[in-house]
Design an enzyme around this catalytic site. Sequence first.
Site, short mmCIF file in Angstrom:
data_model
loop_
_atom_site.label_atom_id
_atom_site.label_comp_id
_atom_site.label_asym_id
_atom_site.label_seq_id
_atom_site.Cartn_x
_atom_site.Cartn_y
_atom_site.Cartn_z
CE LYS A 36 42.52 4.89 -104.70
NZ LYS A 36 41.67 3.90 -105.39
CE1 TYR B 113 67.91 21.93 -120.15
CE2 TYR B 113 65.91 21.93 -118.83
CZ TYR B 113 67.29 21.92 -118.92
OH TYR B 113 68.05 21.90 -117.78
C1 LIG Z 1 40.37 4.38 -105.48
C2 LIG Z 1 39.22 3.54 -105.12
C3 LIG Z 1 38.04 4.11 -104.59
C4 LIG Z 1 37.83 5.61 -104.54
O1 LIG Z 1 37.56 6.06 -105.86
P1 LIG Z 1 37.30 7.59 -106.21
O2 LIG Z 1 36.94 7.58 -107.65
O3 LIG Z 1 38.56 8.31 -105.95
O4 LIG Z 1 36.18 8.06 -105.33
C5 LIG Z 1 37.05 3.26 -104.16
N1 LIG Z 1 37.19 1.91 -104.26
C6 LIG Z 1 38.28 1.33 -104.79
C7 LIG Z 1 38.36 -0.14 -104.90
C8 LIG Z 1 39.33 2.13 -105.25
O5 LIG Z 1 40.40 1.55 -105.80
#
Ligand SMILES: *Cc1c(COP(=O)(O)O)cnc(C)c1O
Length: 371
Positions: free
Chosen positions: A44, A264
């Site tokens: 993702k 800044y």
């Molecule tokens: C993001 C996510 C994962 C992966 O999690 P990590 O901690 O990055 O390994 C797995 N399952 C779900 C439902 C997620 O949202």
Amino acid sequence: MPTPDLHNKRHSASVLTIDLGAVQANYRQLASVAANAECAAVVKADGYGLGAVRVGQALASIGCRTFFTAHLDEAIALRAALPDREIYSFNGLMPGEAETFSEFQISPVLNSLGEIEIWARYCADAETPPPAALHLDTGMSRLGLMPVEVQRLATEPERLGGFSISTIMSHLACSDMPGHPLNAQQRDAFSALTIALPRAKLSLAASSGIFLGPAWHFNMVRPGAGLYGLSPNRENPNPLQQVVNLQGKILSVRDVDTPQTVGYGASRRITEPTRVATVAAGYADGYPRSLGNEGSVRIGNVSVPVIGRVSMDLITLDVSNAPHAGPGDMVELIGPLHDADAVATQAGTIGYEILTRLGHRYHRHYIEGTA
Ligand SMILES: *Cc1c(COP(=O)(O)O)cnc(C)c1O
């Protein structure tokens, strides 16, 4: 005049190197820790900022069969690159989307009775809909069927008639804290809730959950962060390989020997002779603004502090103890001795946020993995 290639940031001053061989090594290691389960891959947010298509292809080539994205659009973008793999989209099924899921053979992760109803109605006269997953909420209060909804499914099984369920999953809230009591509570709740549901692959553990032990592995594990080298927990040394190296180019170096301020807000006052280097990366590149006067970068063997605020496109460093650094030289913003987790700690965040914010202004260099 030649056509500009907007995707190849050839003239970008800073270089993001992504080691796909290390992603593959991390996949193999996570898969071997969960040796009795299938190892899927979570890609993702564009593969945690590192490129979902490149990561997906590298992992598919070593045998990964199942991929998860958050958004349907992310899944569709991956489908073209991975025509023969299972792809799921965590964020569920919104009204009007069923046909698109089916067209691209993306499996929806169904998160509520309402989503189940939409999918069942669509599948009643669809030709070859992809299998779906069910997500059960065992303690996140975020997405997934609540326990009362799972009970409804147990007493009204016809709600699940007419479509195929490949996977039943849930998600752990505290798996990066191995001693947290919620880990066992969620595992037991998941086991209990799935008894009354149709048989399917069961999946609970993400990266950190894999290291809780075999009782959390079920049939499939779903690592994301670990693939990209982030540490599964703070209690043990990181067993995974670093994937990301971010080098920023020094644009300018100046010796400041009169009392003066930097950047800044004049947040840093220089009171003694100081060599200041300006590097071409800023918060628009995902370098956290909270690292102003807090962060550090590496120049060879030395660590040099960020002084003054982080600007949109620039940071300023005190390079007094790296006197040979000059314009055109590269400094290491993220690398082996200062990894994404370490940068995150300085910035008051987590490695996930550092990686997913890296942005698209760097020249990206991929180190190919093995086929
Ligand atoms: C993001 C996510 C994962 C992966 O999690 P990590 O901690 O990055 O390994 C797995 N399952 C779900 C439902 C997620 O949202």
